[in-house]
Design an enzyme around this catalytic site. Structure first.
Site, short mmCIF file in Angstrom:
data_model
loop_
_atom_site.label_atom_id
_atom_site.label_comp_id
_atom_site.label_asym_id
_atom_site.label_seq_id
_atom_site.Cartn_x
_atom_site.Cartn_y
_atom_site.Cartn_z
N ASP A 22 -11.35 11.00 -17.68
CA ASP A 22 -12.31 11.80 -16.91
C ASP A 22 -11.60 12.70 -15.90
O ASP A 22 -11.86 13.91 -15.84
CB ASP A 22 -13.30 10.90 -16.17
N ARG A 103 -13.97 2.53 -1.32
CA ARG A 103 -14.36 3.95 -1.32
C ARG A 103 -14.16 4.64 0.02
O ARG A 103 -13.69 5.78 0.06
CB ARG A 103 -15.80 4.11 -1.80
N ASP A 132 -21.38 4.67 -6.33
CA ASP A 132 -20.13 5.28 -5.88
C ASP A 132 -20.30 6.72 -5.44
O ASP A 132 -19.64 7.17 -4.50
CB ASP A 132 -19.07 5.20 -6.98
N SER A 183 -17.16 -0.75 -18.85
CA SER A 183 -16.50 0.00 -17.77
C SER A 183 -15.99 -0.99 -16.73
O SER A 183 -16.69 -1.94 -16.37
CB SER A 183 -17.50 0.97 -17.14
#
Length: 286
Positions: A22, A103, A132, A183
């Site tokens: 990605d 994050r 996220d 994932s």
């Protein structure tokens, strides 16, 4: 949101770069769509896998003008994991915050890189389904509200097939094109596993879902651990001094060998959907 910018705008953007398909595709894609040079930012928060140097070289090979890499493992353990531990921070009262606490740290370095390299835009690789996207964009805005945040995967609904075709057309050095059955996001504090066959809550986890923990039905010889804390922080294990990072890593190994830290639940996401998730957090749970 991803229209070409005018020449009067700053000519660089910062990308949260993992080294995967990605974000590797995003480097060239963002440059084509925005006209901006891309600075790739990668952090080691204990996720394992490829070295920062390997990821840095791939970012440059994919067209990044700069690659900002940081070994943030001690920073993450000291300033984020230990605060979560002292607060007993559990999402919905069930599992230790894993992706969530990494994050803000990643965002801090994204903003720092934006300031260092003169960028006015930050890009992340989140989809529109999860928490996220909110974590990144709220964190970025709270540090510097003048910075724009974009996501090509979410904003343009890029699919894996489109990304692979783009990578082949542009001869990008991507390392994996086969779709994973699920994932995974991981760091030293734990692993989050989702999507694929796991979306059906009647499907039990398979052995290959797990990495940090062994099957609790077949534990090894029992392992007694003595942990000494000071002001809520582990400072010794079985009498030997440890840093927070060392404590987490050791307990990941020892508690994980006993099958401790597996969690399977249907959770609520901030964006208004429910999701079936697996977690492994042996060190945090122990």
């Amino acid at each position: 949101m991803l229209e070409r910018e005018t020449m009067s705008d700053q000519n660089r953007l910062v990308l949260a770069y993992s080294g995967g398909l990605d974000t590797s595709v995003a480097i060239s894609y963002l440059k084509e769509r925005t006209g901006k040079d891309v600075v790739a930012v990668s952090l080691d928060v204990g996720q394992g896998g490829e070295s920062l140097e390997t990821i840095k070289q791939r970012a440059l090979a994919c067209g990044a003008v700069e690659a900002y890499v940081v070994d943030a493992r001690n920073e993450f353990a000291n300033e984020y994991c230990m605060k979560a531990l002292k607060a007993n921070a559990l999402y919905e009262g069930v599992y230790p915050l894993v992706s969530a606490i990494s994050r803000p740290l990643i965002s801090k370095h994204l903003v720092r890189a934006a300031h260092q390299f003169g960028a006015d835009t930050i890009s992340h690789g989140c989809t529109g389904k999860g928490n996220d996207q909110v974590r990144f964009e709220v964190s970025i805005s709270s540090i510097d509200p003048t910075l724009k945040a974009i996501s090509p995967i979410r904003d343009l609904s890029l699919t894996r097939d489109v990304e692979i075709a783009f990578a082949k057309e542009h001869k990008l050095p991507i390392v994996q094109t086969e779709k994973s059955p699920f994932s995974i996001d991981q760091n030293v504090w734990g692993r989050a596993i989702e999507t694929g066959f796991l979306e059906d809550p009647w499907n039990g986890p398979t052995k290959d879902c797990y990495s940090y923990t062994d099957d609790p039905a077949f534990p090894p010889v029992e392992d007694e651990v003595v942990i000494e804390f000071k002001q809520g922080i582990p400072v010794k294990i079985d009498g030997h001094d440890v840093t927070p990072l060392q404590a987490i890593e050791e307990m990941n190994r020892r508690a994980g060998a006993q099958g401790i830290g597996r969690i399977d639940l249907i959770e609520d996401r901030l964006v208004g959907i429910k999701s079936r998730e697996l977690y492994e957090a042996p060190g945090a749970i122990a």
